[in-house]
Scaffold this motif. Structure first.
Motif, PDB file in Angstrom:
ATOM      1  N   ALA A 208     -18.014  15.240 -10.911  1.00 37.98           N
ATOM      2  CA  ALA A 208     -18.437  13.865 -10.617  1.00 37.98           C
ATOM      3  C   ALA A 208     -17.618  12.856 -11.413  1.00 37.98           C
ATOM      4  N   LEU A 209     -17.320  13.176 -12.680  1.00 40.30           N
ATOM      5  CA  LEU A 209     -16.529  12.267 -13.491  1.00 40.30           C
ATOM      6  C   LEU A 209     -15.140  12.061 -12.899  1.00 40.30           C
ATOM      7  N   ILE A 210     -14.502  13.147 -12.487  1.00 40.03           N
ATOM      8  CA  ILE A 210     -13.138  13.055 -11.958  1.00 40.03           C
ATOM      9  C   ILE A 210     -13.127  12.404 -10.584  1.00 40.03           C
ATOM     10  N   SER A 211     -14.008  12.862  -9.702  1.00 36.94           N
ATOM     11  CA  SER A 211     -14.026  12.313  -8.348  1.00 36.94           C
ATOM     12  C   SER A 211     -14.434  10.855  -8.339  1.00 36.94           C
ATOM     13  N   ASN A 212     -15.351  10.466  -9.223  1.00 42.02           N
ATOM     14  CA  ASN A 212     -15.752   9.060  -9.286  1.00 42.02           C
ATOM     15  C   ASN A 212     -14.562   8.180  -9.651  1.00 42.02           C
ATOM     16  N   LEU A 213     -13.763   8.653 -10.613  1.00 46.00           N
ATOM     17  CA  LEU A 213     -12.579   7.888 -11.019  1.00 46.00           C
ATOM     18  C   LEU A 213     -11.568   7.800  -9.882  1.00 46.00           C
ATOM     19  N   CYS A 214     -11.352   8.891  -9.178  1.00 45.09           N
ATOM     20  CA  CYS A 214     -10.361   8.897  -8.097  1.00 45.09           C
ATOM     21  C   CYS A 214     -10.790   7.999  -6.941  1.00 45.09           C
ATOM     22  N   ILE A 215     -12.046   8.081  -6.559  1.00 45.45           N
ATOM     23  CA  ILE A 215     -12.502   7.296  -5.408  1.00 45.45           C
ATOM     24  C   ILE A 215     -12.569   5.811  -5.749  1.00 45.45           C
ATOM     25  N   ARG A 216     -12.742   5.480  -7.005  1.00 43.60           N
ATOM     26  CA  ARG A 216     -12.691   4.071  -7.390  1.00 43.60           C
ATOM     27  C   ARG A 216     -11.329   3.459  -7.071  1.00 43.60           C
ATOM     28  N   PHE A 217     -10.294   4.298  -7.023  1.00 42.55           N
ATOM     29  CA  PHE A 217      -8.943   3.823  -6.725  1.00 42.55           C
ATOM     30  C   PHE A 217      -8.500   4.247  -5.323  1.00 42.55           C
ATOM     31  N   ILE A 218      -9.458   4.454  -4.423  1.00 45.25           N
ATOM     32  CA  ILE A 218      -9.120   4.886  -3.081  1.00 45.25           C
ATOM     33  C   ILE A 218      -8.370   3.798  -2.322  1.00 45.25           C
ATOM     34  N   TRP A 219      -8.455   2.565  -2.781  1.00 46.33           N
ATOM     35  CA  TRP A 219      -7.738   1.472  -2.113  1.00 46.33           C
ATOM     36  C   TRP A 219      -6.229   1.691  -2.140  1.00 46.33           C
ATOM     37  N   LEU A 220      -5.747   2.629  -2.958  1.00 46.50           N
ATOM     38  CA  LEU A 220      -4.306   2.893  -3.020  1.00 46.50           C
ATOM     39  C   LEU A 220      -3.752   3.392  -1.697  1.00 46.50           C
ATOM     40  N   ILE A 221      -4.606   3.908  -0.815  1.00 48.31           N
ATOM     41  CA  ILE A 221      -4.103   4.357   0.487  1.00 48.31           C
ATOM     42  C   ILE A 221      -3.641   3.184   1.341  1.00 48.31           C
ATOM     43  N   TYR A 222      -3.993   1.956   0.959  1.00 45.80           N
ATOM     44  CA  TYR A 222      -3.527   0.788   1.709  1.00 45.80           C
ATOM     45  C   TYR A 222      -2.097   0.416   1.379  1.00 45.80           C
ATOM     46  N   ILE A 223      -1.518   1.041   0.351  1.00 43.25           N
ATOM     47  CA  ILE A 223      -0.154   0.684  -0.045  1.00 43.25           C
ATOM     48  C   ILE A 223       0.823   0.968   1.088  1.00 43.25           C
ATOM     49  N   TYR A 224       0.540   2.007   1.855  1.00 43.54           N
ATOM     50  CA  TYR A 224       1.378   2.293   3.022  1.00 43.54           C
ATOM     51  C   TYR A 224       1.141   1.196   4.048  1.00 43.54           C
ATOM     52  N   LEU A 225       2.165   0.414   4.345  1.00 44.94           N
ATOM     53  CA  LEU A 225       1.990  -0.840   5.090  1.00 44.94           C
ATOM     54  C   LEU A 225       2.092  -0.678   6.603  1.00 44.94           C
ATOM     55  N   ASP A 226       1.918   0.510   7.110  1.00 44.91           N
ATOM     56  CA  ASP A 226       1.939   0.707   8.552  1.00 44.91           C
ATOM     57  C   ASP A 226       0.620   0.248   9.151  1.00 44.91           C
ATOM     58  N   GLU A 227       0.643  -0.823   9.913  1.00 46.67           N
ATOM     59  CA  GLU A 227      -0.581  -1.406  10.453  1.00 46.67           C
ATOM     60  C   GLU A 227      -1.204  -0.548  11.556  1.00 46.67           C
ATOM     61  N   THR A 228      -0.471   0.422  12.094  1.00 44.21           N
ATOM     62  CA  THR A 228      -1.009   1.201  13.211  1.00 44.21           C
ATOM     63  C   THR A 228      -2.166   2.091  12.794  1.00 44.21           C
ATOM     64  N   SER A 229      -2.258   2.455  11.511  1.00 42.35           N
ATOM     65  CA  SER A 229      -3.322   3.354  11.060  1.00 42.35           C
ATOM     66  C   SER A 229      -4.252   2.694  10.051  1.00 42.35           C
ATOM     67  N   ILE A 230      -4.229   1.376   9.966  1.00 36.92           N
ATOM     68  CA  ILE A 230      -5.027   0.692   8.947  1.00 36.92           C
ATOM     69  C   ILE A 230      -6.507   0.879   9.203  1.00 36.92           C
ATOM     70  N   GLU A 231      -6.940   0.886  10.464  1.00 30.98           N
ATOM     71  CA  GLU A 231      -8.365   1.075  10.757  1.00 30.98           C
ATOM     72  C   GLU A 231      -8.821   2.467  10.337  1.00 30.98           C
ATOM     73  N   LEU A 232      -7.993   3.487  10.594  1.00 36.14           N
ATOM     74  CA  LEU A 232      -8.344   4.844  10.216  1.00 36.14           C
ATOM     75  C   LEU A 232      -8.423   4.982   8.704  1.00 36.14           C
ATOM     76  N   ARG A 233      -7.468   4.408   7.984  1.00 29.41           N
ATOM     77  CA  ARG A 233      -7.480   4.500   6.528  1.00 29.41           C
ATOM     78  C   ARG A 233      -8.674   3.750   5.942  1.00 29.41           C
ATOM     79  N   THR A 234      -9.022   2.629   6.541  1.00 31.16           N
ATOM     80  CA  THR A 234     -10.195   1.892   6.088  1.00 31.16           C
ATOM     81  C   THR A 234     -11.462   2.700   6.281  1.00 31.16           C
ATOM     82  N   PHE A 235     -11.550   3.380   7.414  1.00 33.71           N
ATOM     83  CA  PHE A 235     -12.715   4.226   7.692  1.00 33.71           C
ATOM     84  C   PHE A 235     -12.807   5.372   6.688  1.00 33.71           C
ATOM     85  N   VAL A 236     -11.683   6.014   6.391  1.00 29.36           N
ATOM     86  CA  VAL A 236     -11.678   7.117   5.425  1.00 29.36           C
ATOM     87  C   VAL A 236     -12.111   6.623   4.054  1.00 29.36           C
ATOM     88  N   ALA A 237     -11.599   5.463   3.653  1.00 32.71           N
ATOM     89  CA  ALA A 237     -11.986   4.906   2.354  1.00 32.71           C
ATOM     90  C   ALA A 237     -13.476   4.609   2.305  1.00 32.71           C
TER      91      ALA A 237
END
Length: 300
Positions: A208-237
């Motif tokens: 829980a300690l490790i996963s909590n820290l990682c998911i707090r920074f899940i917004w890093l998946i938005y760094i990939y600037l391809d707009e075609t999959s932004i909805e999917l990445r938002t849903f996963v986050a």
């Protein structure tokens, strides 16, 4: 759900919408945190309403006319992005007001620190919506706001702490990490508390300690600037954030229970090894009658 359960949820949710008017209990702040993890789903309520009011119920998801909803009702629409922002900010605003009310009632500075966490959460969600609407021009502003929010939230909610804010009246610098109260000194398991309810599952605390820290920074998946999959990445986050909140619930409620025990806010009555022959109320009444007779004898 049963009717009484539905009515209970409606009442508690309505009280959450009127945060700051009444005293804040643990259930209120706990429910507010659940809604904070559902900010993505709440903000997309506008898309649901916009889609069905414009296109009705007879369209298929693959219909070309229905596909226009992504541009007319989506987050990139000029008329829509403000509604996404407003709906997503509401849970953070409710918790922000609750923290201010708790500071007013308790005068503990830590509640202002807690209010700051939700204030930054509101800023991050606003910047995110603005970035999705405006485009690349505000992308770096979103990264900065998300970084500050993640670091702030990790320091406050996940735990290296000397004690729980609910249990001890410490300074802000000592109790700033409170929700789980991990990393207590002299603990049997390193980095955990001295008292654990789930002692047979100590490994899950570390997960829980490790996963909590990682998911707090899940917004890093938005760094990939391809707009075609932004909805999917938002849903996963959003799904990962809800899973993080599920495991958070176990250890937050556990910590609250241990705090109540430490402060003697809950007790368990143990039966005595003997029984009273007389009823306590009858015994008290008999003593009162004897005292009254003595007073009458003195007056006579």
């Amino acid at each position: 759900m049963r009717g009484s359960t539905r009515w209970w949820i409606i009442k508690k949710t309505a009280k959450l919408g009127a945060s700051g008017i009444w005293n804040v209990e643990f259930l209120d702040l706990w429910l507010g945190d659940q809604f904070c993890s559902l900010a993505y789903s709440i903000s997309n309520l506008y898309f649901v309403g916009c889609f069905y009011t414009r296109y009705g119920f007879g369209f298929s998801a693959h219909d070309p006319q229905a596909q226009e909803a992504w541009s007319t009702c989506g987050l990139t629409s000029t008329k829509s992005w403000g509604w996404y922002c407003l709906l997503g900010v509401l849970p953070y605003f409710a918790r922000f007001v609750q923290s201010l009310r708790r500071y007013r009632d308790s005068k503990r500075p830590g509640q202002l620190v807690n209010a700051g966490k939700y204030g930054i959460g509101m800023v991050e969600h606003f910047v995110y919506c603005y970035w999705r609407y405006q485009g690349i021009n505000s992308y770096f502003l979103f990264c900065f706001a998300a970084t500050v929010n993640s670091l702030y939230a990790c320091a406050w909610a996940s735990p290296p702490a000397f004690g729980s804010f609910d249990c001890h009246d410490m300074s802000v610098f000592q109790d700033v990490m409170v929700d789980w109260s991990m990393c207590e000194p002299y603990a049997r398991y390193p980095l955990l508390r001295r008292d654990l309810v789930y002692k047979s599952s100590a490994l899950f605390y570390y997960f829980a300690l490790i996963s909590n820290l990682c998911i707090r920074f899940i917004w890093l998946i938005y760094i990939y600037l391809d707009e075609t999959s932004i909805e999917l990445r938002t849903f996963v986050a959003a799904v990962l954030e809800m899973l993080r909140r599920v495991q958070w619930n176990f250890y937050r409620v556990e910590n609250k229970h241990l705090c109540n025990m430490a402060e003697y806010r809950i007790t368990r009555e143990l039966p005595l090894p003997y029984q009273f022959d007389a009823d306590p109320k009858e015994e008290e009444a008999e003593i009162a009658r004897l005292q009254l007779k003595k007073r009458l004898a003195r007056l006579s």
